[in-house]
Design a protein around this motif. Structure first.
Motif: not given
Ligand code: AMP
Ligand code: MG
Length: 318
Positions: A67-69, A120, A122, A124, A147, A188, A200-201, A227, A229-230
């Motif tokens: 997914p993208l921010i 998802l 959710t 970001a 991204p 993240i 997460l990152r 969750e 993928p970074g």
């Protein structure tokens, strides 16, 4: 066809305003724009349209499960897209605008393409601090999915020339706002429904800074599933074998130094971790372009921003 200078516009000083106007037109029409942020260059498109979001995935060659921010102007715009609970509000108050991304529950009535969340529940969200990215969000009046502006899995761009070299004519327009100050992707943090949180990152805002505000996180970070993928093992790769914690290069290695360990280039001759973060991707780009078939990188202490640097270095070597 290689990118021509005509799809790269200077976005500084007196040229900022006309460049933003042109970029906003491209975005409104559903196109993609390479744009500087304080972390790395982003590949932006309007987050409310499926075709625009699909253009990002296509240009990057990005797997559609990643997914993208979504980038917003402020808290009010964020609150129209997602539910921000008390923990999220604390983080927003302290760190926005800035290099912090929050993974929060997406609102049912959010006007966002489903593809930005890769299915998802959710989304970001980040509110960036860079004046060029902020001007673009303001000029379009839209949330922007963005991204990093590189082909999927490759080294992230910290200057406009990196974007042009990686994406060429796969991007409609690139705004040149100079070198990125932080040089590492945003931290993240996932905010959980039970009031818990987890990183997460790792990124420019350290785990310690967040824990200082919220208290200890409750989750063990290795959760198994991807969750963010970074978190993919191989990422940020310069396209040749990488050896970490090196003290000196072998004859066939391009050496990236740090502090007293010298190299063909250095992350920071003085051993300054903030400078190392800002220069990391430029050094990896130099390594990718060098004649040597291998890369050796000096060790960086695993404290503060060093945690995020070492996270990226491990993935570049995987
Ligand atoms: P980048 O490609 O550098 O912009 O990275 C974006 C990061 O945000 C990736 O690691 C994504 O997996 C992560 N991300 C975006 N949306 C979500 C989400 N809803 N849940 C978890 N991670 C997300
Ligand atoms: Mg990326």
């Amino acid at each position: 066809m290689p990118a021509t200078k005509s799809n790269c516009l200077l976005a500084q000083g007196a040229l900022l305003e006309p460049a933003i106007a042109r970029a906003a037109e491209v975005i409104r029409a559903g196109g993609t724009v390479g744009v500087p942020t304080e972390t790395v260059y982003g590949l932006a498109a309007r987050a409310d349209r499926d075709d625009a979001v699909a253009a990002i995935y296509r240009a990057k060659g990005r797997p559609d499960f990643n997914p993208l921010i979504v980038h917003v102007a402020d808290r009010a715009q964020a609150a129209r897209l997602a539910h921000l609970d008390a923990v999220a509000q604390i983080l927003v108050d302290r760190f926005w605008p800035g290099p912090l991304t929050l993974v929060v529950p997406r609102r049912d009535d959010a006007r966002l393409s489903a593809a930005v969340s890769a299915g998802l529940p959710t989304v970001a969200l980040r509110c960036p601090a860079h004046p060029v990215m902020r001007a673009l969000i303001a000029a379009t009046g839209l949330p922007l999915a963005a991204p990093s502006a590189n082909r999927s899995g490759a080294v992230s761009p910290t200057r406009a020339a990196h974007v042009v070299a990686s994406l060429g004519d796969r991007v409609d327009l690139v705004l040149d706002g100079g070198d990125c100050a932080q040089g590492l992707e945003s931290t993240i943090v996932a905010v959980r429904p039970d009031g818990g949180w987890t990183v997460l990152r790792p990124g420019p805002i350290t785990h310690a800074e967040i824990a200082g505000l919220l208290g200890t996180d409750t989750e063990i970070s290795a959760r198994g599933g991807i969750e963010a993928p970074g978190q993919l093992a191989s990422h940020y790769a310069p396209g040749k074998p990488v050896r970490l914690h090196a003290d000196a290069p072998a004859a066939d290695e391009f050496m990236i130094g740090f502090g007293p360990v010298a190299g063909h280039v250095t992350l920071s001759a003085t051993g300054d971790p903030a400078e190392a973060a800002a220069r990391l991707y430029a050094c990896l780009h130099a390594a990718a372009a060098a004649a040597q078939p291998r890369v050796a990188i000096a060790g960086v202490p695993d404290i503060g921003i060093g945690e995020a640097i070492n996270d990226r270095l491990r993935r570049s070597a995987a």
